[in-house]
Write a protein that holds these residues in place. Structure first.
Motif, mmCIF file in Angstrom:
data_model
loop_
_atom_site.group_PDB
_atom_site.id
_atom_site.type_symbol
_atom_site.label_atom_id
_atom_site.label_comp_id
_atom_site.label_asym_id
_atom_site.label_seq_id
_atom_site.Cartn_x
_atom_site.Cartn_y
_atom_site.Cartn_z
ATOM 1 N N LEU A 147 0.849 -0.733 0.299
ATOM 2 C CA LEU A 147 0.187 0.483 -0.099
ATOM 3 C C LEU A 147 0.939 1.010 -0.281
ATOM 4 N N ASP A 148 2.560 1.278 1.155
ATOM 5 C CA ASP A 148 2.393 2.257 0.785
ATOM 6 C C ASP A 148 4.276 3.165 -0.625
ATOM 7 N N ASP A 149 3.872 1.701 -0.762
ATOM 8 C CA ASP A 149 4.773 1.128 -2.098
ATOM 9 C C ASP A 149 3.875 2.174 -3.418
ATOM 10 N N LEU A 150 2.668 1.858 -3.729
ATOM 11 C CA LEU A 150 1.529 2.449 -4.301
ATOM 12 C C LEU A 150 1.301 3.864 -4.309
ATOM 13 N N GLN A 151 2.282 5.050 -3.741
ATOM 14 C CA GLN A 151 1.976 5.966 -3.617
ATOM 15 C C GLN A 151 3.902 6.873 -4.601
ATOM 16 N N LYS A 152 4.200 5.634 -4.600
ATOM 17 C CA LYS A 152 5.554 6.257 -5.745
ATOM 18 C C LYS A 152 5.366 4.771 -7.170
#
Length: 96
Positions: free
Chosen positions: A17-22
């Motif tokens: 989920l955090d990686d979706l921002q990148k």
């Protein structure tokens, strides 16, 4: 854009989920969060076992555990996971 997100509450799914921002995703997106619940189905009836040559007919016995209670817990857990992921995504992507 439509996006399907599998989420199981693990640290890896949190990191995803955090990686979706990148990931360079658009500001607006239609998203579906999927969380799976392992449920126990009732055993097949003796009649359906007789029609299947590969099924072994076992004597009727008392269930070892309460499948309905286990299923309710599994569904509740999956729903909790999906709601948690939804809140995190809405925080990071308010227009999704």
């Amino acid at each position: 854009m439509k996006l399907l997100i599998g989420y199981d509450g693990s640290r890896c799914s949190e990191a995803a989920l955090d990686d979706l921002q990148k990931a360079g995703l658009p500001e607006t997106c239609e998203t579906l969060i999927l969380s799976v619940a392992e449920i126990w189905l009732p055993p097949p009836s003796a009649e359906s076992k007789k029609s299947n040559q590969y099924a072994k007919v076992l004597p009727e016995s008392k269930p070892i555990f309460n499948a309905d209670k286990k299923n309710d817990t599994a569904f509740s857990e999956a729903e909790t996971f999906a709601c948690h992921a939804q809140k995190r995504l809405q925080k990071n992507f308010p227009d999704w």
